[in-house]
Write a protein that holds these residues in place. Sequence first.
Motif: not given
Length: 290
Positions: A79-94
């Motif tokens: 995703w593009q946020i304010e001109g910066q690229t961000m990678f998003v994925d599932k998450w769980e603690p640890g």
Amino acid sequence: MWPHGVTQPKELNKRSWDSFVLGQFYHEPPSQGTIFKIVNGVWSRNRRDITVSKMEGFAFLFRIPNASTRNHVIKQGLWQIEGQTMFVDKWEPGVVPTKPELSEAPIWLELRNVPLQFFNEDGLERIAGLVGHPKYLHPNTANKTVLDVAKVFTVIDPRKPLPEAVNVQFDSGDIARITVSSPWMPHVCEICHEIGHTTKRCKQAPITCANCRSSTHTTDRCTRTKLPDAKRKTSHRFKNDAPAQIWQPCKTLIQETPAQNTKAVAAAQSTKTTLLQGDSSGLTPAQKSS
């Protein structure tokens, strides 16, 4: 006796984190407040129920209660946020997902003027294969609910320019031209040629403004231009010397000889008396004497 530690929670407790996804920026991220406004405006425009928590480094934890929205965010990945690229994925603690290298980027490829003979999964993937590596079709395209544009999720190399059009050939030998576009393309820095940030946010960008240390404009175009020291000193000195410059000429004007001063007072008194007499009678002095 007090216990020496706490054991790891059971699997049941991990499910309470199912609503969370992890976003990792490749470079210096925008502020947390900016990210909050953008993701709620883009991901959850109707609900605006997404929360943002700062993690270590360039990572942020997003709580997305709606499962459909969460799956959509994860499926796109970048995703593009304010001109910066961000990678998003599932998450769980640890568990921290590994960010993919930004040598490639997935985008929604939009194909227009597609002949209906090619408007199917095989035909569209072959067309998208001329540009990158197709992954899957958009639901509207797969269901053929929208026929004026075909959308194919495709992995491309952002450093290569996207072609304006590609050609397809029918069995008869005729050729059709299909236009190619994308609503979003990852940024490629013109200075370091890395993917994921703009020239404005590049750490290698040379400083071109001496006032605000910016690399996006020159000093003469800076909106924060300061008043030169010479002008400030002139203005300050003029303010201090103002009384002397104003009152000095007045002293010269009022310097008169005693004789001149006596005549002026007498003339003023005479004029005052004449005016008073004329006012009381309603006649001028000449009319009254006659």
